[in-house]
Scaffold this motif. Structure first.
Motif, PDB file in Angstrom:
ATOM      1  N   ALA A  21      37.665  40.126  43.319  1.00  0.00           N
ATOM      2  CA  ALA A  21      38.787  39.751  42.201  1.00  0.00           C
ATOM      3  C   ALA A  21      39.888  39.203  42.279  1.00  0.00           C
ATOM      4  N   LEU A  22      40.454  40.327  42.987  1.00  0.00           N
ATOM      5  CA  LEU A  22      41.879  39.878  43.712  1.00  0.00           C
ATOM      6  C   LEU A  22      41.499  38.865  45.047  1.00  0.00           C
ATOM      7  N   SER A  23      40.696  38.510  45.336  1.00  0.00           N
ATOM      8  CA  SER A  23      41.000  37.732  46.384  1.00  0.00           C
ATOM      9  C   SER A  23      40.378  36.171  45.784  1.00  0.00           C
ATOM     10  N   ARG A  24      40.126  36.742  45.054  1.00  0.00           N
ATOM     11  CA  ARG A  24      39.575  35.374  43.927  1.00  0.00           C
ATOM     12  C   ARG A  24      40.943  34.103  43.369  1.00  0.00           C
ATOM     13  N   LEU A  25      42.785  34.727  42.950  1.00  0.00           N
ATOM     14  CA  LEU A  25      43.167  34.449  42.712  1.00  0.00           C
ATOM     15  C   LEU A  25      43.920  33.556  43.416  1.00  0.00           C
ATOM     16  N   ALA A  26      44.948  32.708  42.701  1.00  0.00           N
ATOM     17  CA  ALA A  26      45.512  31.288  43.257  1.00  0.00           C
ATOM     18  C   ALA A  26      46.506  32.074  44.083  1.00  0.00           C
TER      19      ALA A  26
END
Length: 468
Positions: A21-26
């Motif tokens: 999920a952190l890798s999907r942050l802007a």
């Protein structure tokens, strides 16, 4: 990558989901995940039995929440979902397998006739349960256990034969010690203003929309490991296995983590994705009050015993997903899953380690252990398997002996949402608010299922993303 650094402690499904999920942050931070063991996935694991992969931990994922469905889409797993191939289950009580009445909410039946015809409850127990229609509103504690909420109205038998085993199958706990508002919040909220439980359930049933055409419970070919593999494959996080964190401290601006091999990691955010008691030990010197609240969440030890039998040993006329066993009956096993019937061969795929045995075998998994029952812990794996097989013979009439068996122990694996759980969470939240950059996730807090862990991991990643 962004300038921020996040260190995740723990490589179970919660830690892996948080890393993804952190890798999907802007603004993607640098993410390092440290796992103390050599494997990933935590309790999501599989055993090779007869050349086929068999789930050794959770064997299903609830996909009712749109966020879980969206995650599976993102991971490329949506077209691999496998719905159960059988429906219905049983309760082993009163000397035989008896049909579990459909349309129950954590053991509270919506309709009386299926309960009457199931034979689960004696006539005396049914008459006692019917008293719910006329009993006045009864006083309740501010944080009642499931037992305090339901047993005074439904009576001992319905509680012992339905409610307790169903919750035991989810929490490996006892309904008389689980907090209703924390363990079954839907039931607690529904029944809080109610006088009669049955009348409330009947009203709920009338208002309930038609069942969704798609399944809400799924697995994957090869088992639940598909989620772990996909999270790892799609995450750019730096994952280090066999790295044990032994100390955590708060510096002036950043967190510092010491590992057993003498290394130091610095981070702007630390995500504790370990069991609560492990987080408590690591955070004791950071905040003693927080550590006490974390340590106050109890855990139960359990084990799974998976058998491979010749198909001829099983009565194939018994159709369903398996059976539960009421604790009050004093049996050794607490539940049983008929894996072939529940998932079919589509899930029980070849492991690749050798030629799988033919389709003339049947896989059955039994569960042992619940909160307060650890008599089996000192037994050898062989002793556990012998006892479990003996009870399957009694329950199912199995003939002969298993071709093979595998015992998977899960020490301190199942968190218990006992009375006071909400207060403990309030303390944890309040203390974390004073420790910027520190987060806790996992089954010990707000949902024991895999789906809840995935959702909470997404939420903590979003909080980190929103932090300046």
């Amino acid at each position: 990558m962004g300038h921020r650094k996040v260190v995740i402690v723990g490589g179970g499904v919660s830690g892996l989901a948080a890393a993804y999920a952190l890798s999907r942050l802007a603004d993607v931070p640098e993410v390092i995940l440290l796992e103390a063991s050599a494997g990933l996935g935590g309790k999501i694991a599989a055993n090779d039995i007869g050349g086929r992969l068999i789930d050794a931990g959770p064997d299903a994922l609830l996909i009712r929440d749109p966020a879980v469905r969206a995650l599976l889409e993102d991971l490329g797993l949506a077209d691999r979902m496998q719905a159960p191939t059988a429906r219905g289950s049983f309760v082993w009580t009163r000397e035989r397998l008896r049909v579990l009445p459909p349309a129950t909410l954590f053991g509270v039946p919506e309709k009386l006739m299926p309960l009457i015809t199931s034979g689960l409850i004696s006539w005396q127990g049914l008459l006692r349960a019917a008293a719910d229609f006329v009993l006045p509103r009864l006083p309740r504690p501010s944080d009642p256990t499931v037992g305090q909420l339901l047993r005074p109205r439904l009576g001992r038998e319905v509680f012992d034969k339905l409610v307790d085993p169903l919750l035991g199958g989810i929490y490996a706990g006892r309904a008389q010690s689980l907090s209703a508002s924390s363990a079954v919040p839907e039931v607690a909220a529904l029944l809080k203003p109610a006088r009669s439980i049955y009348l409330t359930m009947r009203e709920r049933s009338a208002k309930k929309p038609a069942a969704a055409p798609t399944p809400t419970l799924i697995n994957f070919p090869g088992g639940m490991n598909a989620i772990v593999d996909a999270l790892v494959a799609h995450s750019p996080a730096r994952i280090e296995r066999a790295v044990k964190v032994v100390a955590i401290e708060r510096g002036k601006r950043r967190w510092r983590l010491q590992t057993e091999d003498g290394r130091e990691f610095k981070a702007d955010h630390v995500v504790m994705a370990t069991p609560a008691f492990e987080a408590a030990a690591l955070l004791r010197d950071v905040d003693g009050v927080l550590a006490d609240a974390l340590a106050g969440i109890p855990y139960a030890s359990v084990a799974n015993v998976t058998f491979m039998y010749p198909s001829s040993a099983i009565d194939q006329s018994q159709r369903g997903t398996g059976f539960l066993v009421p604790a009050v009956d004093g049996r050794f096993i607490v539940g049983c899953t008929w894996l072939d019937q529940k998932w079919g061969r589509a899930v029980l795929t070849p492991s690749g380690s050798g030629t799988p045995v033919g389709d003339d075998v049947t896989y059955i998994r039994t569960s042992v252990g619940r909160y307060g029952d650890e008599a089996w812990v000192g037994m050898s794996n062989e002793q556990i398997a012998v006892r479990a097989h003996a009870e399957l013979v009694l329950a199912m009439g199995i003939k002969g002996t298993p071709i093979s068996s595998t015992v998977q122990r899960w020490p301190q694996a199942m968190p218990q949402y006992t009375v006071g759980h909400a207060q403990r969470l309030a303390v944890i939240d309040a203390r974390l608010a004073k420790l910027p950059g520190l987060h806790v996730i996992g089954a010990g807090y707000r949902g024991v299922g895999v789906a809840s862990c995935l959702i909470r991991s997404q939420a903590v990643a979003e909080r980190i993303g929103a932090h300046e």
